[in-house]
Write a protein that holds these residues in place. Sequence first.
Motif, PDB file in Angstrom:
ATOM      1  N   SER A 191       0.833  -1.203   0.000  1.00  0.00           N
ATOM      2  CA  SER A 191       0.000   0.000   0.000  1.00  0.00           C
ATOM      3  C   SER A 191       0.870   1.257   0.000  1.00  0.00           C
ATOM      4  N   LEU A 192       1.966   1.226   0.757  1.00  0.00           N
ATOM      5  CA  LEU A 192       2.853   2.378   0.780  1.00  0.00           C
ATOM      6  C   LEU A 192       3.560   2.586  -0.551  1.00  0.00           C
ATOM      7  N   ARG A 236       2.620   1.704  -3.539  1.00  0.00           N
ATOM      8  CA  ARG A 236       1.674   2.218  -4.542  1.00  0.00           C
ATOM      9  C   ARG A 236       1.374   3.693  -4.316  1.00  0.00           C
ATOM     10  N   GLU A 237       1.197   4.082  -3.065  1.00  0.00           N
ATOM     11  CA  GLU A 237       0.895   5.491  -2.804  1.00  0.00           C
ATOM     12  C   GLU A 237       2.104   6.374  -3.088  1.00  0.00           C
ATOM     13  N   SER A 248       2.194   6.799  -6.936  1.00  0.00           N
ATOM     14  CA  SER A 248       1.135   7.662  -7.483  1.00  0.00           C
ATOM     15  C   SER A 248       1.388   9.126  -7.146  1.00  0.00           C
ATOM     16  N   VAL A 249       1.767   9.414  -5.906  1.00  0.00           N
ATOM     17  CA  VAL A 249       2.052  10.795  -5.524  1.00  0.00           C
ATOM     18  C   VAL A 249       3.296  11.312  -6.257  1.00  0.00           C
ATOM     19  N   SER A 252       7.278  13.130  -2.642  1.00  0.00           N
ATOM     20  CA  SER A 252       6.274  12.055  -2.631  1.00  0.00           C
ATOM     21  C   SER A 252       6.317  11.278  -1.323  1.00  0.00           C
ATOM     22  N   THR A 306       3.265  11.615   1.495  1.00  0.00           N
ATOM     23  CA  THR A 306       2.541  10.383   1.836  1.00  0.00           C
ATOM     24  C   THR A 306       2.613  10.091   3.330  1.00  0.00           C
ATOM     25  N   ARG A 311       0.602  12.527   5.406  1.00  0.00           N
ATOM     26  CA  ARG A 311      -0.829  12.194   5.376  1.00  0.00           C
ATOM     27  C   ARG A 311      -1.147  11.065   6.350  1.00  0.00           C
ATOM     28  N   CYS A 312      -0.250  10.095   6.450  1.00  0.00           N
ATOM     29  CA  CYS A 312      -0.472   9.003   7.405  1.00  0.00           C
ATOM     30  C   CYS A 312      -0.510   9.521   8.841  1.00  0.00           C
ATOM     31  N   TYR A 334      10.838   1.755  -3.170  1.00  0.00           N
ATOM     32  CA  TYR A 334      10.374   2.781  -4.105  1.00  0.00           C
ATOM     33  C   TYR A 334      11.509   3.690  -4.561  1.00  0.00           C
TER      34      TYR A 334
END
Length: 380
Positions: free
Chosen positions: A27-28, A30-31, A34-35, A92, A96, A99-100, A126
């Motif tokens: 999940s991390l 992918r986020e 995308s960001v 990014s 991210t 936001r968490c 990443y």
Amino acid sequence: MTDYPQSTDQKSKKRRSRKVRGIFYWSLVREFASVGLLVFSVLLGIVLFTQLIRFLSESVSGLLAVDGIMVMLGFSSLNYLPVLLSVSLFLSILITLSRCYRDREMVVWFSSGIGLTRWIRPVMAYALPVVALIALMSLVLSPWALSKADEYKRRLDSRDDVSAATPGAFRESKQADRVFFLEDVDTEKKRVGNIFVQSVQNGKDGTMVAKEGFQETAANGDRFLVLLNGTRYEGIPGQANFKIAEFERYAMRIEPVELRQELPNLKAYSTRYLLQHPTSWNMAELEWRIGLPLSALILALLAIPLSYVDPRAGRSLNLINALILYMFYNNMISLTNSWVGREKIGVIAGLWGLHLLMFALMLALFYHRASVFSWRRWKK
């Protein structure tokens, strides 16, 4: 008989733990991706827009041909890609993880037994491909793009007046003694239409207007612009004794322009050339290229402790601090490279000193943030 249920419970707990970690990991990633893609697209659009405006202004002022704008824009974008990728990678991860914190997801992950150091693995998964791409762009593609841009621009500047003329626009010759206006230009057939030429010869202004013309090469290699069915006006400005002559054919010699042999700038040298010629400024440029992927990797790890959001201090304070740290890091890289070029510090100190300092700062921030979380957990 009592050990069997316990071993089953242990296996089920391990499976649940692996499942939670897998959800956390992917999940991390992918986020992050995308960001990062969104941030990179915005930054690239801004750079392309500003560079396009600059090249258009150069084209209007006659410094750059119209047909070279898109080519120069492509080469220029390749030069900016390493820096844009580094900024996108840092922002990014920072956005991210911030936001968490704001959405209280960090509390859930910490309660699940996932500490702060566990975030290093998805961040590195990443960041490493992006850092590898930054290294490729910085060491190979950006110098190649700059060298090709310099070569292409020299070729554009070395074209003759007729070939470089833009249809529908006035253009001054390289010798600054003629002004051309061509309504139509057919480069394949080497013909032009509706020609206006103003020149100064022997203190007299001469103006010629012709319906069409073409380029012709003589036996000795000289090139001429031949005007057909036109009129020539010659005289001194302010006086009425102008001479008017009509002609069916009038040939003007096109002055040849030699291809300029200019040395490329330092950033256009290949990395192999810099290694083969280890001067102080070449080493400074090499350190800049190596420093881009190194700084991108350290900044990606720095984003983990910097992303902490304190609700009492405001949601944007961590972003401001992170951006200040990024600007300080980037400016210090440029400053140390300048010191290496001026031989104020050694090559090894210039290359590793600042990066090791930022790596130590990253470890200190990790230790500080982990200590704060441990103290709060023990207090509760």
